[in-house]
Motif scaffolding. Structure first.
Motif, PDB file in Angstrom:
ATOM      1  N   VAL A 121       0.845  -1.185   0.000  1.00 55.84           N
ATOM      2  CA  VAL A 121       0.000   0.000   0.000  1.00 55.84           C
ATOM      3  C   VAL A 121       0.890   1.248   0.000  1.00 55.84           C
ATOM      4  N   SER A 122       0.498   2.227  -0.791  1.00 57.59           N
ATOM      5  CA  SER A 122       1.214   3.509  -0.874  1.00 57.59           C
ATOM      6  C   SER A 122       2.704   3.334  -1.141  1.00 57.59           C
ATOM      7  N   GLY A 123       3.048   2.372  -1.987  1.00 58.90           N
ATOM      8  CA  GLY A 123       4.441   2.158  -2.355  1.00 58.90           C
ATOM      9  C   GLY A 123       5.284   1.498  -1.278  1.00 58.90           C
ATOM     10  N   ILE A 124       4.657   0.936  -0.267  1.00 52.50           N
ATOM     11  CA  ILE A 124       5.372   0.288   0.835  1.00 52.50           C
ATOM     12  C   ILE A 124       4.862  -1.140   0.979  1.00 52.50           C
ATOM     13  N   LEU A 125       5.785  -2.071   1.218  1.00 51.79           N
ATOM     14  CA  LEU A 125       5.442  -3.472   1.427  1.00 51.79           C
ATOM     15  C   LEU A 125       5.654  -3.812   2.896  1.00 51.79           C
ATOM     16  N   LEU A 126       4.618  -4.359   3.520  1.00 55.40           N
ATOM     17  CA  LEU A 126       4.671  -4.745   4.934  1.00 55.40           C
ATOM     18  C   LEU A 126       4.434  -6.238   5.064  1.00 55.40           C
ATOM     19  N   CYS A 127       4.979  -6.809   6.125  1.00 53.72           N
ATOM     20  CA  CYS A 127       4.682  -8.192   6.473  1.00 53.72           C
ATOM     21  C   CYS A 127       4.183  -8.207   7.910  1.00 53.72           C
ATOM     22  N   LEU A 128       3.001  -8.804   8.103  1.00 56.50           N
ATOM     23  CA  LEU A 128       2.402  -8.939   9.430  1.00 56.50           C
ATOM     24  C   LEU A 128       2.150 -10.410   9.714  1.00 56.50           C
ATOM     25  N   SER A 129       2.055 -10.766  10.965  1.00 56.72           N
ATOM     26  CA  SER A 129       1.678 -12.115  11.358  1.00 56.72           C
ATOM     27  C   SER A 129       0.182 -12.296  11.113  1.00 56.72           C
TER      28      SER A 129
END
Length: 125
Positions: free
Chosen positions: A57-65
């Protein structure tokens, strides 16, 4: 917590796990904690693999559990801009690969049956 009875949603700067049977929210994370830009109208992508949720989202990649929404890592994709991120994965897993193999076997069997029918029809003509 098993993830196979959950739906994961991304909307209005939030990610949540929803119980499929009851519709109740199991956990919810506000992404502004990790992304400093406005997410009110941001369009994103969410992808589940094993026990990890990948959110672009918004050019950012996140990883969550997937278990509890806890933060694992973030990549700001510097130099890529802030537009929509499309996510794909080459790892289909054993169950998905079994389905692909079964479909390929069925397609091959159907092709053999068509070829045999065509040969029999041509021979009797």
């Amino acid at each position: 917590m098993r993830t196979d009875n959950k739906l994961f949603i991304l909307s209005n700067g939030r990610v949540a796990a929803i119980d499929k049977k009851t519709g109740e929210i199991s956990w919810e994370v506000k992404l502004k904690e990790y992304i400093k830009t406005s997410l009110s109208y941001a369009v994103g992508q969410i992808f589940l693999e094993d026990d990890k949720l990948y959110i672009g989202v918004s050019g950012i990649l996140l990883c969550l559990s997937a278990k509890d929404g806890s933060f694992r890592w973030k990549n700001e994709l510097k130099g890529w801009g802030y537009s929509f991120i499309s996510i794909a994965n080459a790892n289909t897993g054993a169950a998905a690969q079994d389905q692909i193999n079964a479909a390929a076997t069925s397609a091959a069997a159907a092709a053999v049956a068509v070829a045999a029918t065509t040969a029999a029809t041509t021979a009797s003509s």
